[in-house]
Write a protein that holds these residues in place. Structure first.
Motif, short mmCIF file in Angstrom:
data_model
loop_
_atom_site.label_atom_id
_atom_site.label_comp_id
_atom_site.label_asym_id
_atom_site.label_seq_id
_atom_site.Cartn_x
_atom_site.Cartn_y
_atom_site.Cartn_z
N ARG A 35 0.83 -1.21 0.00
CA ARG A 35 0.00 0.00 0.00
C ARG A 35 0.87 1.25 0.00
NH1 ARG A 35 -2.72 -3.05 3.71
NH2 ARG A 35 -1.83 -1.85 5.46
N LEU A 36 1.94 1.26 0.80
CA LEU A 36 2.83 2.42 0.82
C LEU A 36 3.49 2.64 -0.54
CD1 LEU A 36 4.57 2.03 4.29
CD2 LEU A 36 2.95 3.80 3.60
N TYR A 37 3.91 1.54 -1.16
CA TYR A 37 4.54 1.64 -2.48
C TYR A 37 3.55 2.18 -3.51
CZ TYR A 37 6.11 0.25 -7.08
OH TYR A 37 6.43 0.25 -8.40
N GLU A 38 2.33 1.65 -3.52
CA GLU A 38 1.34 2.09 -4.49
C GLU A 38 0.98 3.56 -4.28
OE1 GLU A 38 -1.77 -0.74 -3.97
OE2 GLU A 38 -0.78 -2.25 -5.22
N ARG A 39 0.86 3.99 -3.02
CA ARG A 39 0.56 5.38 -2.74
C ARG A 39 1.70 6.29 -3.22
NH1 ARG A 39 -0.02 6.76 3.23
NH2 ARG A 39 2.15 7.29 3.03
N GLU A 40 2.93 5.88 -2.96
CA GLU A 40 4.08 6.66 -3.41
C GLU A 40 4.13 6.71 -4.93
OE1 GLU A 40 7.36 9.04 -3.21
OE2 GLU A 40 6.13 8.36 -1.53
N ARG A 41 3.84 5.60 -5.59
CA ARG A 41 3.84 5.55 -7.05
C ARG A 41 2.76 6.49 -7.61
NH1 ARG A 41 1.79 0.17 -9.08
NH2 ARG A 41 -0.11 1.25 -8.46
N ASP A 42 1.57 6.48 -7.02
CA ASP A 42 0.49 7.36 -7.48
C ASP A 42 0.83 8.83 -7.25
OD1 ASP A 42 -0.86 5.08 -8.19
OD2 ASP A 42 -2.15 5.07 -6.40
N GLU A 43 1.42 9.14 -6.10
CA GLU A 43 1.81 10.53 -5.82
C GLU A 43 2.86 11.01 -6.82
OE1 GLU A 43 3.06 10.69 -1.78
OE2 GLU A 43 1.03 10.50 -0.99
N HIS A 44 3.80 10.12 -7.13
CA HIS A 44 4.85 10.48 -8.09
C HIS A 44 4.24 10.71 -9.48
CE1 HIS A 44 8.78 10.68 -9.92
NE2 HIS A 44 8.42 9.77 -10.80
N ALA A 45 3.32 9.86 -9.89
CA ALA A 45 2.67 10.03 -11.20
C ALA A 45 1.89 11.34 -11.24
CB ALA A 45 1.76 8.85 -11.49
N SER A 46 1.20 11.66 -10.16
CA SER A 46 0.45 12.92 -10.09
C SER A 46 1.40 14.11 -10.16
CB SER A 46 -0.36 12.96 -8.79
OG SER A 46 -0.93 14.21 -8.62
N TYR A 47 2.51 14.03 -9.45
CA TYR A 47 3.51 15.11 -9.48
C TYR A 47 4.05 15.29 -10.89
CZ TYR A 47 8.06 17.29 -8.98
OH TYR A 47 9.14 18.09 -9.15
N ARG A 48 4.36 14.19 -11.57
CA ARG A 48 4.91 14.28 -12.92
C ARG A 48 3.90 14.91 -13.88
NH1 ARG A 48 9.64 11.69 -14.64
NH2 ARG A 48 9.01 12.74 -16.52
#
Length: 120
Positions: A35-48
């Motif tokens: 869950r932490l990894y997926e949240r971090e991945r989604d935040e990074h995609a949103s930032y990009r």
């Protein structure tokens, strides 16, 4: 020294294996880390995505700015050319005025100034 005999080393190894098995048995299955990894991945995609959008907007604004600067520079060059041409024309007229001799004015007497006929 601890664990010097082969029996003690086997017992230590067996306890290590039992501890690992027990730890894996009571662990939640790594869902927390997933869950932490997926949240971090989604935040990074949103930032990009937001950064790319801002970058495109900035580049568009810079293109408009550069186009406007080019227009202003062209207008400035045209006005400078007009000013130079006007200055050359004025200098040529002044030089022509200095080159021609002044026209002599007719004598100023009262007879020539008054257009009415004089009684005799």
């Amino acid at each position: 020294m601890l664990f010097t005999t082969p029996t003690e080393l086997v017992a230590l190894l067996l306890m290590l294996i039992v501890g690992l098995c027990f730890g894996l048995a009571i662990a939640p299955g790594g869902g927390k880390w997933r869950r932490l990894y997926e949240r971090e991945r989604d935040e990074h995609a949103s930032y990009r995505r937001s950064t790319d959008t801002r970058l495109r907007e900035t580049e568009a604004a810079m293109t408009l700015r550069d186009r406007r600067v080019a227009e202003l520079e062209a207008a400035d060059a045209r006005s400078a050319a007009i000013r130079d041409a006007a200055a050359r024309d004025a200098a040529a007229q002044e030089a022509a005025a200095r080159a021609t001799p002044p026209v002599a004015a007719p004598p100023a007497d009262s007879a020539t100034l008054d257009p009415r006929p004089r009684p005799a």
